[in-house]
Enzyme design. Structure first.
Site, mmCIF file in Angstrom:
data_model
loop_
_atom_site.group_PDB
_atom_site.id
_atom_site.type_symbol
_atom_site.label_atom_id
_atom_site.label_comp_id
_atom_site.label_asym_id
_atom_site.label_seq_id
_atom_site.Cartn_x
_atom_site.Cartn_y
_atom_site.Cartn_z
ATOM 1 N N ARG A 179 0.845 -1.259 -0.104
ATOM 2 C CA ARG A 179 0.089 0.007 0.056
ATOM 3 C C ARG A 179 1.003 1.237 0.006
ATOM 4 O O ARG A 179 0.584 2.235 -0.744
ATOM 5 C CB ARG A 179 -0.967 -0.009 1.303
ATOM 6 C CG ARG A 179 -1.792 1.181 1.487
ATOM 7 C CD ARG A 179 -2.582 1.107 2.438
ATOM 8 N NE ARG A 179 -3.389 2.399 2.692
ATOM 9 C CZ ARG A 179 -4.357 2.640 3.312
ATOM 10 N NH1 ARG A 179 -4.757 1.664 4.298
ATOM 11 N NH2 ARG A 179 -5.151 3.785 3.528
ATOM 12 N N ASN A 229 -10.525 -4.321 -1.469
ATOM 13 C CA ASN A 229 -10.656 -3.430 -2.245
ATOM 14 C C ASN A 229 -9.654 -3.885 -3.358
ATOM 15 O O ASN A 229 -8.679 -4.529 -3.222
ATOM 16 C CB ASN A 229 -9.996 -2.058 -1.609
ATOM 17 C CG ASN A 229 -11.125 -1.462 -1.076
ATOM 18 O OD1 ASN A 229 -12.196 -1.061 -1.533
ATOM 19 N ND2 ASN A 229 -10.840 -0.746 0.124
ATOM 20 N N CYS A 277 -19.018 -2.235 1.014
ATOM 21 C CA CYS A 277 -18.373 -1.107 1.318
ATOM 22 C C CYS A 277 -18.884 -0.243 2.352
ATOM 23 O O CYS A 277 -20.341 -0.260 2.575
ATOM 24 C CB CYS A 277 -18.049 -0.198 -0.083
ATOM 25 S SG CYS A 277 -17.022 1.464 0.298
ATOM 26 N N HIS A 295 -16.609 3.581 -4.596
ATOM 27 C CA HIS A 295 -15.882 4.702 -4.346
ATOM 28 C C HIS A 295 -15.916 5.661 -5.783
ATOM 29 O O HIS A 295 -14.859 6.523 -5.888
ATOM 30 C CB HIS A 295 -14.242 4.139 -4.244
ATOM 31 C CG HIS A 295 -13.956 3.615 -3.091
ATOM 32 N ND1 HIS A 295 -12.653 3.074 -2.725
ATOM 33 C CD2 HIS A 295 -14.715 3.278 -2.122
ATOM 34 C CE1 HIS A 295 -12.745 2.285 -1.609
ATOM 35 N NE2 HIS A 295 -13.958 2.430 -1.054
ATOM 36 N N TYR A 340 -14.343 9.987 -1.973
ATOM 37 C CA TYR A 340 -13.320 9.662 -3.189
ATOM 38 C C TYR A 340 -13.561 10.544 -4.303
ATOM 39 O O TYR A 340 -12.599 10.620 -5.148
ATOM 40 C CB TYR A 340 -13.556 8.291 -3.524
ATOM 41 C CG TYR A 340 -13.223 7.222 -2.394
ATOM 42 C CD1 TYR A 340 -11.669 6.785 -2.512
ATOM 43 C CD2 TYR A 340 -14.042 6.617 -1.305
ATOM 44 C CE1 TYR A 340 -11.247 5.979 -1.403
ATOM 45 C CE2 TYR A 340 -13.571 5.921 -0.282
ATOM 46 C CZ TYR A 340 -12.166 5.507 -0.418
ATOM 47 O OH TYR A 340 -11.649 4.625 0.562
#
Length: 421
Positions: free
Chosen positions: A90, A144, A164, A194, A244
């Site tokens: 990440r 995700n 989500c 998102h 987002y």
């Protein structure tokens, strides 16, 4: 009822356990299996999980295993919450895109594509093993990028629904502002994972009164501050976008910000270290307040609601989930995966009818759906050209020089997770 959580050693898990304990009448779990190859971490999380169950008087049994096939055997539902490559991957997803002047984020843009490429093959392998263990088991995907991963699962014929926490977080926020219960708030939530907008906030169900204009008039400043978007923009749009959408509506501003502060991955890694130390305290028998800063607020309520509805034991009749479009948004293919209100039951999720979508939103939805087509193709079949095309199609990238540079960086930083590289 047996549930398995793949990625059970996640620091998210105590949030999930707390929901299972509080909402045991909605979802009466008898056996809960936490599956994770990281044995030391899993032991810490499971210890706290058992103490939470004991404190709240839940009679269910919690067991752990590092063996996937053992963990999912005879499970009625399997919840996926994995992070292939961990926080280290990440961290890379959030940094190397910035070298090309693009947003570095783990679920959208180039970083989101990298995560999809790492994740889809792993999730499909897990799903095949779940199907062999119990063809009737439901897979609930919280991993995700949820939209792409859920699409991969559905295309492969799995009984899967994507989940989500964005919608349930907004539902809770609006309920608080309106001084009503969350169950009374119904969102006109439309888009992709998102990439969603709340076009109406109805009190009393799908046919209730739309109070979104009142919310924006009375609480617009607070809502805008949470989204980190200008209040006048919300007033002009008349909707509440997902946070987002800031990556799209304020891309250059976000890139400048990201270049001046530590990555979110670094913050989360430090937080996780602290949380795991807390989890090891034998006196701790509730989720710590620090966990709220980790993310995933109300994840447990959403997961319980969805699992209960799918397993026929209750749950809300209408829930925001990720599932096949099937004509709901006529400008998208039937097999696109959208995030919207759906009727959820033992046969799965069926999207509710949606009013026509303004071209301002429909255009972006269609663009990102096309990117997701290409991203899934790259995840399933590999190849530099497929990665390049997916990046070129993404509205946060869209220039061939950026796409070339990002393709090279993506492959270089993820080679160990890409069988074809």
């Amino acid at each position: 009822m047996k549930l398995a959580v793949v990625g059970g050693g996640s620091t998210y898990t105590p949030e999930l356990i707390d929901g299972f304990a509080r909402l045991r009448d909605t979802l009466p779990i008898t056996d809960l299996v936490l599956v994770d190859p990281a044995a030391e971490r899993l032991d810490l999380v499971a210890g706290l999980a058992r103490r939470i169950f004991a404190r709240q008087g839940h009679p269910g049994r919690i067991v752990t295993t590092g063996d996937l096939d053992t963990g999912v055997a005879d499970a009625d539902a399997v919840l996926l919450q994995l992070r292939v490559g961990g926080q280290a991957a990440r961290e890379r997803d959030e940094t190397w895109p910035l070298e090309c002047g693009c947003v570095g984020q783990e679920t959208t843009g180039a970083g989101g594509l990298a995560k999809a490429l790492r994740t889809v093959p792993v999730v499909l392998d897990i799903a095949e093993r779940v199907r062999r263990a119990n063809p009737e088991a439901w897979i609930i995907d919280f991993t995700n990028p949820v939209g792409i991963v859920t699409r991969a699962l559905l295309h492969a014929g799995h009984r899967a629904v994507g989940l989500c926490n964005v919608a349930i977080g907004l539902q809770r926020k609006f309920a608080h502002l309106l001084d009503v219960t969350p169950a009374e708030v119904h969102l006109d939530h439309v888009g992709l994972n998102h990439l969603t907008w709340e076009r109406a906030v109805r009190v009393g169900g799908p046919d209730g009164t739309d109070v979104l204009p009142r919310l924006l008039a009375e609480h617009g400043e607070a809502i805008a501050a949470d989204l980190r978007l200008p209040r006048p923009l919300l007033d002009r749009l008349g909707v509440v976008p997902s946070y987002y959408l800031r990556y799209y509506y304020a891309h250059d501003e976000v890139v400048r910000e990201l270049g001046t502060r530590p990555s979110r991955a670094a913050e989360v890694a430090a937080m996780e270290k602290q949380l795991l130390e807390m989890y090891g305290d034998p006196a701790l028998d509730e989720k710590p307040a620090l966990l709220a800063r980790r993310g995933g607020a109300y994840y447990s309520e959403a997961a319980v609601d969805l699992a209960a509805a799918l397993l026929g034991g209750g749950g809300s009749p209408y829930q925001v989930v990720n599932t096949y479009n099937n004509g709901t948004l006529p400008f998208l293919p039937a097999d696109a995966v959208i995030e919207t209100q759906a009727a959820v039951g033992a046969k799965g999720a069926v999207p509710l009818p949606v009013a026509p979508v303004d071209p301002l939103y429909a255009g972006l939805i269609a663009n990102v759906t096309a990117y997701e087509d290409l991203a899934l193709e790259a995840a399933l079949r590999g190849g530099r050209d497929r990665v390049f095309k997916a990046l070129l199609a993404h509205p946060l990238i869209g220039q061939y020089e950026y796409a070339e540079g990002l393709t090279d960086r993506l492959i270089a930083h993820n080679r160990e997770h890409l069988a074809w590289a």
